[in-house]
Write a protein that holds these residues in place. Sequence first.
Motif, short mmCIF file in Angstrom:
data_model
loop_
_atom_site.label_atom_id
_atom_site.label_comp_id
_atom_site.label_asym_id
_atom_site.label_seq_id
_atom_site.Cartn_x
_atom_site.Cartn_y
_atom_site.Cartn_z
N MET A 41 -55.90 -33.23 42.70
CA MET A 41 -54.94 -32.69 41.70
C MET A 41 -53.40 -33.50 43.02
O MET A 41 -53.43 -33.46 44.27
N SER A 42 -52.20 -33.38 42.29
CA SER A 42 -51.60 -33.49 43.12
C SER A 42 -50.18 -33.37 43.23
O SER A 42 -49.52 -33.14 41.61
N ARG A 43 -49.07 -32.25 43.64
CA ARG A 43 -47.95 -31.74 43.52
C ARG A 43 -46.54 -32.30 44.27
O ARG A 43 -47.40 -32.45 45.51
N LYS A 60 -51.56 -39.39 41.14
CA LYS A 60 -51.47 -38.16 40.51
C LYS A 60 -52.96 -38.28 39.78
O LYS A 60 -54.35 -38.16 40.78
N ARG A 61 -53.57 -36.86 39.28
CA ARG A 61 -54.33 -36.83 39.08
C ARG A 61 -55.60 -37.98 38.53
O ARG A 61 -55.27 -38.76 37.87
N THR A 73 -47.83 -36.82 52.12
CA THR A 73 -47.24 -35.90 51.03
C THR A 73 -45.97 -35.64 51.92
O THR A 73 -45.91 -35.97 52.91
N SER A 77 -44.48 -30.62 49.18
CA SER A 77 -45.97 -31.67 48.33
C SER A 77 -47.13 -30.95 48.75
O SER A 77 -47.47 -31.28 50.24
#
Length: 154
Positions: A41-43, A60-61, A73, A77
């Motif tokens: 997961m990345s936000r 990304k995923r 990050t 994030s």
Amino acid sequence: MISNSRIRWQPLRHSTHLTLLLSGLLFVPISQAAPAGKTLMSRGQVVATASDSAEQRALKRRSPVFDVDVVNTGQQSNAQLRMQDGALIALKENTQLIINEYSGSSEEDGSVVMELVTGGLRTITGKIKGNKDNYQLRTPVGSIGIRGTHYEVE
């Protein structure tokens, strides 16, 4: 205008196929980086840069993470990485993690060397553990709390 009846198609010879294949392989970049894991997961802004390159790639995923990557990050994030030995690493915001080495997938042949430059992370170790000094997480200064094989560094 050329009519189709005038065009003669001839199959390529085997030597022509081999020449085309080999010439195509000359332009494929060969990387010495081994996959260390993948992004669960990345936000927000999460990027990885190979230590021998200046080219950034967005994580990304399902994006791969390599054993030569510097993972960053940004503000607000975060990211979660699943490593090849089953370890889980959760990166907090404004974090820079250098993966110097992540090889092997068991306690006997595995070795982990990472450096937390800034920020924080939380991890649950996988099959590679620090029983034989084969697991290192370097920090400039920091605090660490260890509860079994689950620890957090900030």
